[in-house]
Write an enzyme that holds these catalytic residues in place. Structure first.
Site, PDB file in Angstrom:
ATOM      1  N   ARG A  12       0.975  -1.141   0.039  1.00 21.51           N
ATOM      2  CA  ARG A  12       0.055  -0.071   0.016  1.00 21.51           C
ATOM      3  C   ARG A  12       1.005   1.265  -0.052  1.00 21.51           C
ATOM      4  NH1 ARG A  12      -0.880   4.982   2.475  1.00 21.51           N
ATOM      5  NH2 ARG A  12      -0.450   3.827   4.530  1.00 21.51           N
ATOM      6  N   ASP A  13       1.607   1.681   1.090  1.00 21.27           N
ATOM      7  CA  ASP A  13       2.123   2.788   1.069  1.00 21.27           C
ATOM      8  C   ASP A  13       3.618   2.730   0.391  1.00 21.27           C
ATOM      9  OD1 ASP A  13       2.842   5.338   2.112  1.00 21.27           O
ATOM     10  OD2 ASP A  13       3.721   4.641   3.869  1.00 21.27           O
ATOM     11  N   HIS A 207       4.694   3.965  12.748  1.00 19.79           N
ATOM     12  CA  HIS A 207       4.795   4.112  11.270  1.00 19.79           C
ATOM     13  C   HIS A 207       5.717   5.153  11.048  1.00 19.79           C
ATOM     14  CE1 HIS A 207       3.158   3.755   7.051  1.00 19.79           C
ATOM     15  NE2 HIS A 207       3.856   5.064   7.086  1.00 19.79           N
ATOM     16  N   HIS A 209       8.960   6.867   8.598  1.00 20.97           N
ATOM     17  CA  HIS A 209       9.826   6.800   7.219  1.00 20.97           C
ATOM     18  C   HIS A 209      11.021   7.169   7.482  1.00 20.97           C
ATOM     19  CE1 HIS A 209       6.296   6.915   4.261  1.00 20.97           C
ATOM     20  NE2 HIS A 209       5.847   6.649   5.256  1.00 20.97           N
ATOM     21  N   CYS A 240       4.679   9.467   0.926  1.00 18.82           N
ATOM     22  CA  CYS A 240       3.490  10.020   0.562  1.00 18.82           C
ATOM     23  C   CYS A 240       3.416  11.119  -0.491  1.00 18.82           C
ATOM     24  CB  CYS A 240       2.917  10.749   1.980  1.00 18.82           C
ATOM     25  SG  CYS A 240       1.533  11.494   1.628  1.00 18.82           S
ATOM     26  N   ASN A 249       9.499   4.191   3.349  1.00 23.15           N
ATOM     27  CA  ASN A 249       9.301   3.780   4.630  1.00 23.15           C
ATOM     28  C   ASN A 249      10.338   2.998   5.446  1.00 23.15           C
ATOM     29  OD1 ASN A 249       6.047   3.513   5.112  1.00 23.15           O
ATOM     30  ND2 ASN A 249       6.471   3.127   2.894  1.00 23.15           N
TER      31      ASN A 249
END
Lengths: 309, 309
Positions: A12-13, A207, A209, A240, A249
């Protein structure tokens, strides 16, 4: 031995910020390889309009494939009620609603102010109840919780206030997201303590990065502060699209190496996990694959703690 | 505000493993740029035979240039008595004797067993006394303290025993070195506690490599454990030629960013430090310059804590 859950968010990310679109077949292969390596939590898709994020157009199929593994916890992102309905219908176990602490980021990301997004989250909770899907977890993904590329500093008080609101709206869990790679280890400790005072054990996930190199140090402090679920992405894919300059990430392999070597149980076979980068190499030949442990190799006589409890 | 001393070791550990030789002029420029950015501790050379390490053939000149800054603490490495004599004559303030905890690494690096190296260290201390240079500090640089590419695990007990020996030999300070990038944060904490029980405040420095991505996390834990001096290298240059696969010291810029953003005083102007990478870019055009903060840029409205106390 303490267990730390690694939530692979690359599908996803990791993928959403790429220019290229990973074919569904490759996503299935990635899920298969991650599962084979022992990963049991994955965030596999976003339920957003395909015209806005064509990388996620196959969300339903990808979720269905992930659900073919009975012991895999499948998360998806849903930025609004419509996406939440699709997500609930998909059978996903967990739905993350992105709630930005910064208004500027929130407007860019979901076209709502933070408080408008809280109202949407409340509607998501109501929809879940109407559909009788009480076992599905709704998670408030607190974006730019540690700073914003548009706003700069994000006051801790704003995060705390918004955390109270998302809990009142009915979410089950709160995840603190360093969307922009602004967090530092001291801030992570302070922030987790402050938010835990509000959210209690509903705060267990974070979460990070690696934009500024601190993803592992921040993950370490999060674990020191009692976090037991960490998001990361194979080969550090990700970023993002609405947070300029943010990229990468936490690298899953490096995170697993750090935690394993410290004696934490992640349930993951590090050698198989490193090998699973081949899926990305084949499907995304032009993308940079980040990560140190894959390049350097394991220490001599290294014994990965790969036993699943 | 706690002060953490950043010891820039790029001119020594960074350059010694490169195939190319940095011209003396460029080394002087690097020292100038680092000083201008606020760096006040530098390890600038090794006193070793030029035929073995031609990168360090200009050690005497480089030290002389560094000493032109009256408030710069100048360290050099000396692997034996002869190098120590040269180092003492050079006027350097600190001399690091590399003492490998692993016999295999010790033999490869200095052609002596660990205990033979301790005897050499004792002779160095004696020479210092004979030369009346009591103000020069002799530091035992405990190499491969956290693991060895030739031996694998390095028992903590071996490190503790060897620490007792180097203290008995008369060294002033002990620095724990993760030469091979094997250390993990849990091990760093345990190891520092064990060695501090032996060395007390003679243990205040640590040296990490980012080979497996853990340099910043390990540095963080070292600071949490009371370490106040950290080695690092601009752009993460470096590695040990006798530790295969080991590459890249802690990136100075990223370390300074982490510490500053946590509120530690490093006395360093991060913007000037990042700009000083230009010296490396010009003098070493074919080398990879590592580091995240230089690529990503500072957070919006970031206020570096650059005031010198």
């Amino acid at each position: 031995m303490t267990t730390i859950t690694i939530n692979e968010v690359g599908m996803r990310d990791g993928l959403q910020s790429l220019q290229v679109i990973m074919p569904t077949t490759a996503k299935r292969q990635w899920i298969d390889a991650a599962y084979a390596a022992g990963v049991r939590h994955m965030e596999v898709a976003s339920f957003v309009p395909a015209k806005l994020l064509p990388q996620m157009a196959d969300a339903k199929e990808v979720v269905a494939h992930a659900l073919s593994y009975p012991d895999l916890i499948v998360s998806v992102l849903a930025p609004n009620l419509r996406g939440c309905r699709d997500a609930l219908e998909s059978g996903a176990h967990r739905i993350i609603a992105p709630v930005s602490v910064s208004e500027a980021h929130s407007l860019a990301n979901v076209r709502r102010t933070p408080l408008e997004m809280v109202e949407e989250l409340a509607r998501m909770c109501q929809l879940r109840a109407e559909m009788g899907l009480h076992n599905v977890q709704l998670i408030a993904g607190m974006s730019v919780a540690f700073g914003c590329t548009r706003q700069g500093e994000v006051p801790l008080n704003d995060l705390c206030e918004l955390t109270r609101h998302v809990l009142e709206a009915g979410c089950d869990l709160v995840c603190l997201g360093d969307t922009t790679g602004y967090a530092n280890p001291g801030q992570v400790a302070t922030t987790l303590q402050a938010v835990r005072a509000i959210a209690g054990d509903k705060l267990r996930a974070a979460h990070f990065h690696d934009t500024r190199g601190l993803a592992l140090a921040n993950s370490l402090v999060a674990v020191q502060q009692g976090v037991t679920e960490l998001d990361s992405s194979l080969a550090g894919l990700g970023g993002c699209p609405f947070a300029p300059g943010a990229s990468g990430n936490t690298v899953t392999e490096d995170l697993v190496f750090m935690l394993q070597s410290m004696g934490y149980d992640t349930g993951i076979d590090l050698i198989a996990l490193i090998a699973s980068r081949d899926v990305l190499r084949a499907a995304l030949p032009d993308e940079t694959l980040y990560g140190c442990i894959a390049r350097a190799g394991l220490p001599l006589n290294y014994s990965p703690v790969a036993n699943r409890a």
